[in-house]
Design a protein around this motif. Structure first.
Motif, PDB file in Angstrom:
ATOM      1  N   PHE A 199       0.797  -1.219   0.000  1.00 41.13           N
ATOM      2  CA  PHE A 199       0.000   0.000   0.000  1.00 41.13           C
ATOM      3  C   PHE A 199       0.839   1.284   0.000  1.00 41.13           C
ATOM      4  O   PHE A 199       0.454   2.277  -0.611  1.00 41.13           O
ATOM      5  CB  PHE A 199      -0.931   0.015   1.224  1.00 41.13           C
ATOM      6  CG  PHE A 199      -1.980  -1.058   1.175  1.00 41.13           C
ATOM      7  CD1 PHE A 199      -3.215  -0.822   0.590  1.00 41.13           C
ATOM      8  CD2 PHE A 199      -1.738  -2.322   1.695  1.00 41.13           C
ATOM      9  CE1 PHE A 199      -4.184  -1.808   0.524  1.00 41.13           C
ATOM     10  CE2 PHE A 199      -2.696  -3.320   1.636  1.00 41.13           C
ATOM     11  CZ  PHE A 199      -3.918  -3.055   1.053  1.00 41.13           C
ATOM     12  N   LEU A 200       1.969   1.268   0.698  1.00 36.36           N
ATOM     13  CA  LEU A 200       2.730   2.501   0.886  1.00 36.36           C
ATOM     14  C   LEU A 200       3.132   3.200  -0.414  1.00 36.36           C
ATOM     15  O   LEU A 200       3.062   4.420  -0.498  1.00 36.36           O
ATOM     16  CB  LEU A 200       3.964   2.211   1.744  1.00 36.36           C
ATOM     17  CG  LEU A 200       4.749   3.441   2.211  1.00 36.36           C
ATOM     18  CD1 LEU A 200       3.899   4.328   3.107  1.00 36.36           C
ATOM     19  CD2 LEU A 200       6.007   3.015   2.942  1.00 36.36           C
ATOM     20  N   PRO A 201       3.541   2.464  -1.467  1.00 34.37           N
ATOM     21  CA  PRO A 201       3.924   3.174  -2.699  1.00 34.37           C
ATOM     22  C   PRO A 201       2.760   3.870  -3.397  1.00 34.37           C
ATOM     23  O   PRO A 201       2.980   4.686  -4.284  1.00 34.37           O
ATOM     24  CB  PRO A 201       4.499   2.064  -3.589  1.00 34.37           C
ATOM     25  CG  PRO A 201       4.854   0.956  -2.658  1.00 34.37           C
ATOM     26  CD  PRO A 201       3.848   1.030  -1.564  1.00 34.37           C
ATOM     27  N   ARG A 202       1.518   3.562  -3.010  1.00 31.99           N
ATOM     28  CA  ARG A 202       0.356   4.102  -3.723  1.00 31.99           C
ATOM     29  C   ARG A 202      -0.333   5.241  -2.991  1.00 31.99           C
ATOM     30  O   ARG A 202      -1.102   5.982  -3.595  1.00 31.99           O
ATOM     31  CB  ARG A 202      -0.658   2.976  -3.977  1.00 31.99           C
ATOM     32  CG  ARG A 202      -0.113   1.880  -4.881  1.00 31.99           C
ATOM     33  CD  ARG A 202      -1.118   0.757  -5.070  1.00 31.99           C
ATOM     34  NE  ARG A 202      -0.577  -0.288  -5.935  1.00 31.99           N
ATOM     35  CZ  ARG A 202      -0.639  -0.268  -7.252  1.00 31.99           C
ATOM     36  NH1 ARG A 202      -1.229   0.745  -7.879  1.00 31.99           N
ATOM     37  NH2 ARG A 202      -0.114  -1.236  -7.977  1.00 31.99           N
ATOM     38  N   ILE A 203      -0.089   5.364  -1.680  1.00 30.22           N
ATOM     39  CA  ILE A 203      -0.782   6.418  -0.933  1.00 30.22           C
ATOM     40  C   ILE A 203      -0.037   7.751  -1.082  1.00 30.22           C
ATOM     41  O   ILE A 203       1.045   7.827  -1.680  1.00 30.22           O
ATOM     42  CB  ILE A 203      -0.966   6.026   0.543  1.00 30.22           C
ATOM     43  CG1 ILE A 203       0.387   5.704   1.213  1.00 30.22           C
ATOM     44  CG2 ILE A 203      -1.858   4.787   0.640  1.00 30.22           C
ATOM     45  CD1 ILE A 203       0.995   6.811   1.962  1.00 30.22           C
ATOM     46  N   ASP A 204      -0.602   8.794  -0.511  1.00 32.05           N
ATOM     47  CA  ASP A 204      -0.019  10.135  -0.569  1.00 32.05           C
ATOM     48  C   ASP A 204       0.860  10.322   0.666  1.00 32.05           C
ATOM     49  O   ASP A 204       0.364  10.593   1.758  1.00 32.05           O
ATOM     50  CB  ASP A 204      -1.152  11.169  -0.608  1.00 32.05           C
ATOM     51  CG  ASP A 204      -0.630  12.592  -0.782  1.00 32.05           C
ATOM     52  OD1 ASP A 204       0.587  12.765  -0.926  1.00 32.05           O
ATOM     53  OD2 ASP A 204      -1.459  13.524  -0.759  1.00 32.05           O
TER      54      ASP A 204
END
Length: 457
Positions: A199-204
């Motif tokens: 998830f981390l690479p896709r969130i802001d």
């Protein structure tokens, strides 16, 4: 150039070379390194290589022998490569981008070396019997001279602190100097989870330089009226009272603990930096992914499934707890308005691995075992969108959303502490490294997400 036996013997005597070396090249390199470090003077070099009273020794200088007009002592940082490469996601193999669409770069050999030197330096300051090589101590001095620091001084957070100021405070526990770290260390630790997580690479992801709480705002869209102002028809005034909405989140601390063998700290700084930064990053990977999807909002950043304003699509097509159907995935997909379903919003389905296997196992028909979504189960994709895995979710949970509308604030300046106290650590010859980070997070637009919590258990 052939290195004469007298010079070879002298280098061996200084422990700068080994008598077992058979070839000329390593002796030449050792001589050059000795000249650069000052352990071998130009006069001594000429005497050993050409003889004390030789006319040649009066005309030949080391710079003429090895090339160049002068001999300059290299900085420790110049011995390591600062080349970076584009980081790729461990699962998809695709380049990872940040919230601005910029490709994330890997940690260079130089940054690993500097991180290792810094960790060894902090370990020595904490009382661990750490032996640092001369060039590692020089690297720490170079960090103080050239790197910016961030952290607390006297209870007040500061950013871009000059290293010269930090050096005077770093051992002063009353000033808060023990909480100061080079800015590059924060970036190195966060890069590893960014390159490997779901998830981390896709969130802001945003950096916040100070504060214990986030206070920002979202701006809504104004209303447009047609047909007003003609034949005495009045135009309804636009009410701006709810145009700007507050976005608030509290910063929550998280601590990563790693047991480290004391003997390990005597290894090369580049190895220490690589292994410890990767280990810390991998541990942060699991926790950050977990809180992004289901953080409680109390001791952790608030996760997606604990946010308000999300679209609940209700029970699956077959009823509460029924097996997933294609229509359920379509309801999740179209439960998010079209303006969010574009590449810049980084949309994805999410659930656990059991839920994904059930979805990919949907058959074409009762007597047709072919799979609706194809046989490329390892692609982790459904309806042309990625399917992200969080095994911290129960089987009944599944969602779809624009992950760019989840914002995680990362408070800069991680705290690094070492301890070797305690019976267990002493008996096992271990030291405990703890790195304390601080994060705040929440969904900034609930309309960007749809979910169900009544899927098959």
């Amino acid at each position: 150039m052939v290195i004469k036996q007298a010079l070879r013997d002298y280098l061996v005597e200084l422990n700068l070379a080994k008598a077992s070396w058979e070839h000329n090249a390593p002796f030449a390199e050792a001589a050059m390194a000795a000249l650069e470090s000052g352990k071998l003077t130009p006069e001594k070099f000429s005497e050993l290589q050409y003889g004390k009273d030789s006319d040649v020794s009066k005309r030949i200088t080391p710079s003429k022998v090895f090339g160049g007009d002068s001999i300059r002592v290299k900085k420790p940082s110049e011995r390591y490569s600062n080349v970076k490469s584009v980081g790729k996601h461990a699962k998809t193999g695709l380049p990872v981008t940040d919230e601005h669409g910029k490709q994330v770069e890997t940690v260079s050999e130089l940054e690993k070396f500097q991180a290792g030197c810094w960790l060894k330096y902090t370990a020595a300051k904490s009382g661990l019997p750490v032996q640092m090589a001369e060039h590692e101590r020089e690297a720490v001095e170079e960090i103080f001279a050239e790197q910016a620091f961030c952290g607390k001084i006297g209870g007040v957070y500061e950013n871009d602190i000059p290293g010269s100021r930090v050096k005077a405070l770093i051992s002063d526990s009353t000033s808060g100097g023990v909480e100061l770290n080079p800015t590059f260390f924060d970036s190195a630790v966060i890069t590893f989870p960014l390159l490997h997580s779901e998830f981390l690479p896709r969130i802001d992801l945003r950096d916040m330089p100070r504060g214990a709480a986030v206070e920002t705002a979202s701006i809504g869209n104004p209303t447009v009226f047609w047909g007003g102002g003609l034949d005495g028809t009045s135009t309804s005034p636009f009410d701006t009272s709810s145009l700007v909405a507050e976005i608030a989140a509290t910063v929550r601390p998280v601590t990563v603990a790693v047991e480290v063998g004391r003997d390990f700290l005597s290894d090369a700084a580049a190895d220490v930096g690589r292994i410890l930064v990767e280990n810390i990053g991998q541990r942060m990977l699991a926790e950050l992914d977990k809180v992004i999807i289901k953080g409680d909002g109390l001791t952790q950043p608030q996760g997606i499934f604990n946010a308000s304003g999300l679209t609940d699509i209700g029970n699956p097509t077959g009823g509460n707890g029924a097996a997933p159907q294609v229509s359920d995935l379509e309801r999740l997909l179209f439960g998010v308005p079209k303006q969010y379903r574009n590449a810049s919003m980084r949309c994805a389905f999410f659930g656990n691995d059991v839920t994904y296997s059930r979805i990919r196992g949907i058959a074409v028909g009762a007597s047709d075992a072919r799979r609706v979504f194809g046989m490329d189960h390892g692609s982790y994709s459904v309806l042309e969108h990625p399917f992200l895995i969080s095994n911290d979710l129960g089987n009944a949970y599944c969602g779809f959303g624009a992950l760019a509308k989840y914002r995680l604030w990362r408070r800069m300046a991680q705290e690094v502490r070492w301890t070797m106290e305690g019976r267990e650590l002493a008996l096992k010859n271990l030291a405990l490294l703890t790195v304390r980070g601080r994060y705040a997070g929440k969904v900034v637009d609930g309309a960007a997400f749809a979910f169900t919590d009544n899927a098959q258990a």
